[in-house]
Design a protein around this motif. Structure first.
Motif, PDB file in Angstrom:
ATOM      1  N   TYR A  48       0.794  -1.133   0.098  1.00 42.10           N
ATOM      2  CA  TYR A  48      -0.047   0.063   0.103  1.00 42.10           C
ATOM      3  C   TYR A  48       0.708   1.035   0.000  1.00 42.10           C
ATOM      4  N   ASN A  49       0.656   2.239  -0.922  1.00 40.51           N
ATOM      5  CA  ASN A  49       1.160   3.425  -0.908  1.00 40.51           C
ATOM      6  C   ASN A  49       0.499   4.619  -0.133  1.00 40.51           C
ATOM      7  N   VAL A  50       1.271   5.145   0.737  1.00 37.60           N
ATOM      8  CA  VAL A  50       0.781   5.989   1.692  1.00 37.60           C
ATOM      9  C   VAL A  50       1.473   7.498   1.657  1.00 37.60           C
ATOM     10  N   LEU A  51       0.490   8.574   1.540  1.00 40.61           N
ATOM     11  CA  LEU A  51       1.035   9.792   1.509  1.00 40.61           C
ATOM     12  C   LEU A  51       0.866  10.784   2.643  1.00 40.61           C
ATOM     13  N   PHE A  52       2.186  11.274   3.208  1.00 40.94           N
ATOM     14  CA  PHE A  52       1.721  12.275   4.358  1.00 40.94           C
ATOM     15  C   PHE A  52       1.894  13.568   3.946  1.00 40.94           C
ATOM     16  N   LEU A  53       0.803  14.333   4.348  1.00 45.07           N
ATOM     17  CA  LEU A  53       0.705  15.704   3.813  1.00 45.07           C
ATOM     18  C   LEU A  53       0.993  16.530   5.045  1.00 45.07           C
ATOM     19  N   CYS A  54       1.724  18.076   4.733  1.00 42.16           N
ATOM     20  CA  CYS A  54       1.823  18.836   5.763  1.00 42.16           C
ATOM     21  C   CYS A  54       1.975  20.126   4.844  1.00 42.16           C
ATOM     22  N   THR A  55       1.988  21.208   5.406  1.00 46.01           N
ATOM     23  CA  THR A  55       2.383  22.452   4.764  1.00 46.01           C
ATOM     24  C   THR A  55       3.604  22.582   4.188  1.00 46.01           C
ATOM     25  N   GLY A  56       4.733  22.647   5.165  1.00 50.28           N
ATOM     26  CA  GLY A  56       6.265  22.697   4.954  1.00 50.28           C
ATOM     27  C   GLY A  56       6.887  21.608   4.643  1.00 50.28           C
ATOM     28  N   ASN A  57       6.349  20.401   4.747  1.00 49.18           N
ATOM     29  CA  ASN A  57       7.347  19.241   4.589  1.00 49.18           C
ATOM     30  C   ASN A  57       8.548  19.076   4.996  1.00 49.18           C
ATOM     31  N   SER A  58       8.911  19.639   6.444  1.00 48.86           N
ATOM     32  CA  SER A  58      10.022  19.805   6.733  1.00 48.86           C
ATOM     33  C   SER A  58      10.297  19.136   8.291  1.00 48.86           C
ATOM     34  N   PRO A  92       3.135   7.655  -7.944  1.00 47.50           N
ATOM     35  CA  PRO A  92       2.765   6.069  -7.322  1.00 47.50           C
ATOM     36  C   PRO A  92       1.271   6.220  -7.217  1.00 47.50           C
ATOM     37  N   ALA A  93       0.590   5.276  -7.496  1.00 43.24           N
ATOM     38  CA  ALA A  93      -0.703   5.140  -7.133  1.00 43.24           C
ATOM     39  C   ALA A  93      -1.016   5.070  -5.863  1.00 43.24           C
ATOM     40  N   LEU A  94      -1.611   6.125  -5.035  1.00 36.64           N
ATOM     41  CA  LEU A  94      -1.786   6.254  -3.688  1.00 36.64           C
ATOM     42  C   LEU A  94      -3.084   5.384  -3.204  1.00 36.64           C
ATOM     43  N   ASP A  95      -2.772   4.710  -1.841  1.00 31.12           N
ATOM     44  CA  ASP A  95      -3.728   4.110  -1.462  1.00 31.12           C
ATOM     45  C   ASP A  95      -4.489   4.887  -0.108  1.00 31.12           C
ATOM     46  N   PHE A  96      -3.612   5.481   0.440  1.00 31.27           N
ATOM     47  CA  PHE A  96      -3.944   6.404   1.555  1.00 31.27           C
ATOM     48  C   PHE A  96      -3.253   7.722   1.657  1.00 31.27           C
ATOM     49  N   VAL A  97      -4.143   8.658   2.124  1.00 36.10           N
ATOM     50  CA  VAL A  97      -3.470  10.209   2.123  1.00 36.10           C
ATOM     51  C   VAL A  97      -3.726  10.691   3.501  1.00 36.10           C
ATOM     52  N   PHE A  98      -2.795  10.825   4.275  1.00 35.74           N
ATOM     53  CA  PHE A  98      -3.138  11.405   5.759  1.00 35.74           C
ATOM     54  C   PHE A  98      -2.420  12.895   5.717  1.00 35.74           C
ATOM     55  N   THR A  99      -3.046  13.905   6.214  1.00 36.10           N
ATOM     56  CA  THR A  99      -2.863  15.229   6.572  1.00 36.10           C
ATOM     57  C   THR A  99      -2.339  15.152   8.170  1.00 36.10           C
ATOM     58  N   VAL A 100      -0.960  15.638   8.181  1.00 33.27           N
ATOM     59  CA  VAL A 100      -0.476  15.701   9.792  1.00 33.27           C
ATOM     60  C   VAL A 100      -0.555  17.054  10.444  1.00 33.27           C
TER      61      VAL A 100
END
Length: 171
Positions: free
Chosen positions: A6-16, A79-87
């Motif tokens: 499973y491809n998982v993307l974690f999102l935030c504003t600054g990605n730092s 990559p095809a994403l299965d999950f996207v989480f904003t942190v």
């Protein structure tokens, strides 16, 4: 059993900080079952030095870490994403790109360690606390029976993890 990763993307504003920590944690805890990425809506262009220091102290290879724009994951060859989480809260309220395949998503907000004030030790403690919270949530997520749970129940569980209802090990 399936061999699906499973491809998982974690999102935030600054990605730092938070999203980079989450990417590292998921790739360690979920190795063989999950592949994680991170990105930001307004990337800083560099990973915060305290993020890198903490990961190194915890024996992570930090070669993966770079601050990148979320548009990279909306490209046709992404990559095809299965999950996207904003942190982080601001990313949860921003208009996200349309992700092909309609991945499941949830908001797992964590206080921004970059915004911490005080002594250097207090600031570093904020990074360690963000790591602890993300580690607990990702651990709860990776223990879910993804193959045997319906989409609505899974969405509820993802939301529960983000609200802290399951992030401390309760399942």
């Amino acid at each position: 059993m399936t061999d699906k990763i499973y491809n998982v993307l974690f999102l935030c504003t600054g990605n730092s900080a938070r999203s980079v920590l989450a990417e590292a944690i998921m790739n360690r805890i979920g190795s063989g079952k999950f592949r994680a990425f991170s990105a930001g809506s307004q990337p800083k262009g560099e990973v915060h030095p305290y993020t890198l220091d903490l990961l190194r102290q915890l024996n992570y290879d930090t070669g993966f870490a770079r601050s990148k724009d979320w548009s990279e994951f909306a490209e046709p060859d992404a990559p095809a994403l299965d999950f996207v989480f904003t942190v982080c809260d601001s990313a949860a309220n921003e208009a996200c790109p349309v992700w092909p395949g309609q991945p499941m998503s949830a908001h797992w907000g964590v206080p921004d360690p970059v915004a911490a004030t005080g002594t250097e030790a207090e600031k570093r403690l904020a990074f360690a606390e963000a790591y602890r919270m993300l580690n607990a949530r990702i651990s709860a997520f990776t223990s879910l029976p993804l193959q045997s749970i319906d989409r609505m129940t899974l969405q509820r569980r993802l939301d529960d993890i983000g609200s802290g209802d399951q992030a401390e090990g309760a399942a």
